[in-house]
Design an enzyme around this catalytic site. Sequence first.
Site, PDB file in Angstrom:
ATOM      1  N   CYS A 184      -9.897  -9.648 -22.140  1.00  0.00           N
ATOM      2  CA  CYS A 184      -8.769  -9.762 -23.046  1.00  0.00           C
ATOM      3  C   CYS A 184      -7.642  -9.579 -22.214  1.00  0.00           C
ATOM      4  O   CYS A 184      -7.186  -8.550 -21.621  1.00  0.00           O
ATOM      5  CB  CYS A 184      -8.873  -8.574 -24.002  1.00  0.00           C
ATOM      6  SG  CYS A 184      -7.298  -8.333 -25.139  1.00  0.00           S
ATOM      7  N   CYS A 187      -4.883  -7.169 -23.810  1.00  0.00           N
ATOM      8  CA  CYS A 187      -5.144  -5.748 -23.329  1.00  0.00           C
ATOM      9  C   CYS A 187      -4.928  -5.280 -22.278  1.00  0.00           C
ATOM     10  O   CYS A 187      -4.462  -4.184 -21.993  1.00  0.00           O
ATOM     11  CB  CYS A 187      -6.492  -5.412 -23.828  1.00  0.00           C
ATOM     12  SG  CYS A 187      -7.321  -6.281 -25.483  1.00  0.00           S
ATOM     13  N   ASP A 188      -5.520  -6.222 -21.065  1.00  0.00           N
ATOM     14  CA  ASP A 188      -5.559  -5.492 -19.608  1.00  0.00           C
ATOM     15  C   ASP A 188      -4.535  -6.033 -18.609  1.00  0.00           C
ATOM     16  O   ASP A 188      -4.582  -5.819 -17.425  1.00  0.00           O
ATOM     17  CB  ASP A 188      -6.891  -5.697 -19.324  1.00  0.00           C
ATOM     18  CG  ASP A 188      -7.927  -5.011 -20.149  1.00  0.00           C
ATOM     19  OD1 ASP A 188      -7.799  -3.920 -20.631  1.00  0.00           O
ATOM     20  OD2 ASP A 188      -9.072  -5.442 -20.369  1.00  0.00           O
TER      21      ASP A 188
END
Length: 322
Positions: free
Chosen positions: A132, A135-136
Amino acid sequence: MHKVVILGTGPAGLTAAIYLARANMNPLIIEGNEPGGQLTLTTEVENFPGFTDGILGPELIGNMRKQAERFGAVFKSGWVTSVDTSQSPFLLQVNGIGEVAAEALILSTGASAKLLQIPGEAENIGTGVSTCATCDGFFYRGKKIVIVGGGDSAMEEASFLTKFATEVVIVHRRNELRASKIMQDRARQNEKISWKLNRMPVEVVSDGMKVTGLKVRNGETGEEEIIETDGIFVAIGHTPNTAFLDGQIETDETGYIQVVPGTTETNIPGIFACGDVQDKRYRQAITAAGSGCMAAMDTERYLEGQEIIDWSQTLSEKAGPK
């Protein structure tokens, strides 16, 4: 007999559980072999509102579960093998539990990211391997990143990651990309993106603490090389967890559940879907949680509109003579 059964314990299912438990619906939540879903594989979550310093993925899931339990939600471990949607109450066959009947059903079984299935990958998820970018990506500011994939998602995530990384290397096993021309052109025009095409990933390389490289094999020469990197993003698609439904719920061509726009209603009255199992565009914890709220409210309205039925008699007739 249960008024509501929720399948899945990611942000969508747990949010639905919180809302329904507070409404005195006493939901039963069945968690499969991956309790908490993909969020449990995430280390630091910094984009979920309300946590100024971030929160660990497993901790966030744990807190949501405790909140649902506080209001009376009941959790059981089991694996749903089949669902009979032909009439209400819906009957579920659950390994580890047996037969479960539900007046309403919420599907929040999520989608599983496809992985490369190579040595070093699984043990480094969350510590250098991610599925992701949204997300990261922030954690790789000023670093070099490898992204594996050749479709539109890979091109989109590669472009997104250039906001943080100094260099993004796209690795694809073929010379030709599956991505649309406009997405390819956009990636090729980005000066931070470089290419390693016709390369097959064979191993994630780590120093025991963090990822240091991706070993790949040249499809033409067979030679192997290590691409040095601080992080590897796998973008080869997701698989919605809908196989157990055996085609009874309408899905798109890739298996994602179709819902009535603006709602969580499926083609079967009394069955609702929320989270990544019906969302292949956003796939974020916060959007999953929001759709879980929607599913709970849709379910409550559905149940309030139903006639009072003697479910024990209905189940007895369904079972037939002994």
